[in-house]
Structure formats: C-alpha cells, structure tokens
Design an enzyme around this catalytic site. Sequence first.
Site, PDB file in Angstrom:
ATOM      1  N   ASP A   6       0.876  -1.181   0.000  1.00  0.00           N
ATOM      2  CA  ASP A   6       0.000   0.000   0.000  1.00  0.00           C
ATOM      3  C   ASP A   6       0.911   1.227   0.000  1.00  0.00           C
ATOM      4  OD1 ASP A   6      -1.677   2.107   0.618  1.00  0.00           O
ATOM      5  OD2 ASP A   6      -2.172   1.404   2.632  1.00  0.00           O
ATOM      6  N   ARG A  11       3.701   7.162   3.327  1.00  0.00           N
ATOM      7  CA  ARG A  11       4.312   5.929   3.833  1.00  0.00           C
ATOM      8  C   ARG A  11       3.942   4.734   2.954  1.00  0.00           C
ATOM      9  NH1 ARG A  11       2.698   5.535  10.062  1.00  0.00           N
ATOM     10  NH2 ARG A  11       0.626   5.194   9.171  1.00  0.00           N
ATOM     11  N   ASP A 105      -5.984   3.201  -3.560  1.00  0.00           N
ATOM     12  CA  ASP A 105      -6.113   2.940  -2.111  1.00  0.00           C
ATOM     13  C   ASP A 105      -7.571   3.015  -1.659  1.00  0.00           C
ATOM     14  OD1 ASP A 105      -6.172   5.714  -2.560  1.00  0.00           O
ATOM     15  OD2 ASP A 105      -4.923   6.213  -0.840  1.00  0.00           O
ATOM     16  N   THR A 181      -2.321  30.181  19.593  1.00  0.00           N
ATOM     17  CA  THR A 181      -2.184  29.797  18.182  1.00  0.00           C
ATOM     18  C   THR A 181      -2.199  28.270  18.026  1.00  0.00           C
ATOM     19  OG1 THR A 181      -0.801  31.743  17.954  1.00  0.00           O
ATOM     20  CG2 THR A 181      -0.741  30.184  16.131  1.00  0.00           C
TER      21      THR A 181
HETATM   22  N1  ADP Z   1       3.976   6.139  13.721  1.00  0.00           N
HETATM   23  C1  ADP Z   1       3.932   7.005  12.720  1.00  0.00           C
HETATM   24  N2  ADP Z   1       5.031   7.242  11.978  1.00  0.00           N
HETATM   25  C2  ADP Z   1       4.991   8.117  10.967  1.00  0.00           C
HETATM   26  N3  ADP Z   1       3.912   8.803  10.613  1.00  0.00           N
HETATM   27  C3  ADP Z   1       2.801   8.618  11.305  1.00  0.00           C
HETATM   28  C4  ADP Z   1       2.755   7.705  12.375  1.00  0.00           C
HETATM   29  N4  ADP Z   1       1.509   7.691  12.848  1.00  0.00           N
HETATM   30  C5  ADP Z   1       0.825   8.557  12.116  1.00  0.00           C
HETATM   31  N5  ADP Z   1       1.601   9.145  11.190  1.00  0.00           N
HETATM   32  C6  ADP Z   1       1.115  10.135  10.245  1.00  0.00           C
HETATM   33  O1  ADP Z   1       0.214   9.442   9.395  1.00  0.00           O
HETATM   34  C7  ADP Z   1       0.226  10.029   8.096  1.00  0.00           C
HETATM   35  C8  ADP Z   1       0.370   8.972   7.093  1.00  0.00           C
HETATM   36  O2  ADP Z   1      -0.692   8.076   7.247  1.00  0.00           O
HETATM   37  P1  ADP Z   1      -0.929   7.028   6.122  1.00  0.00           P
HETATM   38  O3  ADP Z   1      -2.296   6.479   6.337  1.00  0.00           O
HETATM   39  O4  ADP Z   1       0.203   6.069   6.055  1.00  0.00           O
HETATM   40  O5  ADP Z   1      -0.922   8.007   4.852  1.00  0.00           O
HETATM   41  P2  ADP Z   1      -0.557   7.763   3.326  1.00  0.00           P
HETATM   42  O6  ADP Z   1      -1.334   6.522   2.942  1.00  0.00           O
HETATM   43  O7  ADP Z   1      -1.045   8.997   2.677  1.00  0.00           O
HETATM   44  O8  ADP Z   1       0.922   7.575   3.213  1.00  0.00           O
HETATM   45  C9  ADP Z   1       1.394  10.973   8.019  1.00  0.00           C
HETATM   46  O9  ADP Z   1       0.868  12.259   7.916  1.00  0.00           O
HETATM   47  C10 ADP Z   1       2.135  10.760   9.321  1.00  0.00           C
HETATM   48  O10 ADP Z   1       2.543  11.986   9.837  1.00  0.00           O
HETATM   49  C1  PAZ Z   2      -6.904  11.094  -2.607  1.00  0.00           C
HETATM   50  C2  PAZ Z   2      -5.529  10.474  -2.484  1.00  0.00           C
HETATM   51  C3  PAZ Z   2      -4.477  11.529  -2.750  1.00  0.00           C
HETATM   52  C4  PAZ Z   2      -5.345   9.919  -1.057  1.00  0.00           C
HETATM   53  O1  PAZ Z   2      -4.025   9.462  -0.929  1.00  0.00           O
HETATM   54  P1  PAZ Z   2      -3.329   9.193   0.501  1.00  0.00           P
HETATM   55  O2  PAZ Z   2      -3.681  10.310   1.410  1.00  0.00           O
HETATM   56  O3  PAZ Z   2      -3.899   7.892   1.005  1.00  0.00           O
HETATM   57  O4  PAZ Z   2      -1.875   9.085   0.221  1.00  0.00           O
HETATM   58  C5  PAZ Z   2      -5.399   9.254  -3.465  1.00  0.00           C
HETATM   59  O5  PAZ Z   2      -6.428   8.346  -3.244  1.00  0.00           O
HETATM   60  C6  PAZ Z   2      -5.383   9.680  -4.915  1.00  0.00           C
HETATM   61  O6  PAZ Z   2      -4.389  10.137  -5.432  1.00  0.00           O
HETATM   62  N1  PAZ Z   2      -6.521   9.524  -5.623  1.00  0.00           N
HETATM   63  C7  PAZ Z   2      -6.632   9.789  -7.030  1.00  0.00           C
HETATM   64  C8  PAZ Z   2      -7.688  10.777  -7.305  1.00  0.00           C
HETATM   65  C9  PAZ Z   2      -9.077  10.339  -6.890  1.00  0.00           C
HETATM   66  O7  PAZ Z   2      -9.243   9.407  -6.077  1.00  0.00           O
HETATM   67  O8  PAZ Z   2     -10.027  10.951  -7.382  1.00  0.00           O
END
Ligand code: ADP
Ligand code: PAZ
Length: 264
Positions: A6, A11, A105, A181
Amino acid sequence: MIILLDLGNTRIKIGWIVKNNKKIYREKEVIIFNNNDYLSIRKWIFSLTKKPTHIFGSNVAGNAIGKIINNEFKKIGCNIHWLVPSYKKYKLLNKYLTPSQLGTDRWCSMLGIVNKLSVPHPPLLIISFGTATTIDSIDAINNFIGGLIIPGINTMKISLNKATNLPIICQSNILNFPKNTNQAISSGIIFSHSGTIIRQWINMIEQFHEPPTIYVTGGLWPEIKKELITQFKIINKLFNKNIKIIYKERAVLDGLYIIAEKYI
Ligand SMILES: Nc1ncnc2c1ncn2[C@@H]1O[C@H](COP(=O)(O)OP(=O)(O)O)[C@@H](O)[C@H]1O
Ligand SMILES: CC(C)(COP(=O)(O)O)[C@@H](O)C(=O)NCCC(=O)O
C-alpha cells in the site's frame, strides 16, 4: 508467499499472505516505512527468506516512486502488479465517471470492506485519514456513489505554515474556544475535518433515509479519534441513534488480500 503493498503519499505499508497446510495466513503486523526510506525498504526486501510468487500493489504516490520500489523488488527477481481500479470488481461497482481515476487505495479499502458484508446492508461512509483525507460513500447494494477529498490533518498544518507566517504547531487539546495559536490551529483543523464528515453523513441520510455505518482508517486516525467519537456520541444522544465507528487498521491491505488470495 504473496506480498501486498500500500504505497501512500507519505508511507508504504507492507503485508503478505502465505499458505500452509491449505490454510492462508496474513501478516501479524504491518511493516511500515516512510516512502523515501529506500535503504530500509531495500534491507527489508533482502531479508525475505522466500522469494514472493506475486506482489500486488496499490500506488497513489506516482509513477516515479512506483518505479523505484519496483526496481528494488526486481533485484530479487520479482515484479509488482500495480492495480488499477475498474468499474466492476467482485462485489463493488465503481461509479466514478472514469473508474481508473479513482485512487487505488480508496478502491482497495472499499473492496475489502464490502467483501465482508451481505447485501442489502446499511449505506457505508468510509473515511481515510492519510496525507489526504477521503470520505467515500457506498449504497446498500455495493455501488460506490462518490466521495470527497480534502487535505489531510498534517497536510493542512504544513500548507498553513507555507502560506502564512504561522509556525508548524504541535498537537494541542481540541477546544471550542481556543486561546492560543497552537490550540487555534489544532482545533480548527480537527473541526474542519469533523464538519466535513458530518456534512457528508447528513448527505447520506438525505439520500438513503438511513444513517450510514462509518468505517475509519489511516495513520492519522488517532489524532481525530477522540473528537469524532465525542461528536457521534452527541448525535446519538440528540437523535436517539446508535451510530458506531468501526476502525480498520489495514483497510487497503485487506482489499489487496481479496485480490491476492485467488493466486496463492
Ligand atoms: N507512527 C507514525 N510514523 C509516521 N507517521 C505517522 C505515524 N503515525 C501517524 N503518522 C502520520 O500518518 C500520516 C500517514 O498516514 P498514512 O495512512 O500512512 O498516509 P498515506 O497513505 O497517505 O501515506 C502521516 O501524515 C504521518 O505523519
Ligand atoms: C486522494 C488520495 C491523494 C489519497 O491518498 P493518501 O492520502 O492515502 O496518500 C489518493 O487516493 C489519490 O491520489 N486519488 C486519485 C484521485 C481520486 O481518487 O479521485
């Protein structure tokens, strides 16, 4: 062994399935790396004791990073099969105008959730708190009817810092009437999320005359959990409802699993 990937915008989350004595086993814990931590990703790949037979992946982070991850797996003789959302897959109908444009995803998460439900079920609201926050709606018979994308909790903080003279803040208590803030930004961002979620929850009730079941996932769920649970407790009390929030720790991997299990 089949690997599940994923690849989000921040990440990469890794799971796997193996078959032993006709039984299928999943990863006990998800392996997580920051997307740009190639060294750790490479080390992990080389630590595998068995060569995977297949690798199924969801990638929303772009082709460039997808190619880099692919090249790492090529070094052990494997190719990643990156999935592309289609109009119909198993139980799910994807009503996006261009089905392949939907984030893989989002599609995988929905596949994983509807696969476990029999129809008709209550409508579903599936929310992912990642780099972006997505709020997706499914009707009682597994049609994905559309969804919202907003900047994620951390992305809102970062963009506010870039566009203004405001600092990057640390998480503070969430307050109705913030007086500094830190509190103002933290509360504003969390409320902007909960407000959007409530608006979509109302849209679902208007559309289907029934409150949706809510599923949540994503790395930032812990940051909003308390507020969202409080918000739905208030709604339950006001309207005498019993809305529950169901947390899915590895929603995208669950969807990838549905696709992968046919190949093991
Ligand atoms: N243990 C962790 N380590 C790093 N990032 C984390 C952690 N827990 C939460 N986060 C936060 O979660 C977010 C990423 O979540 P994730 O669902 O993996 O996102 P994506 O699918 O977009 O990569 C980041 O913004 C990060 O800051
Ligand atoms: C909306 C998202 C950026 C979410 O990505 P994530 O936060 O999980 O990294 C991803 O699902 C994406 O690039 N979607 C393509 C555009 C769409 O779903 O309409």
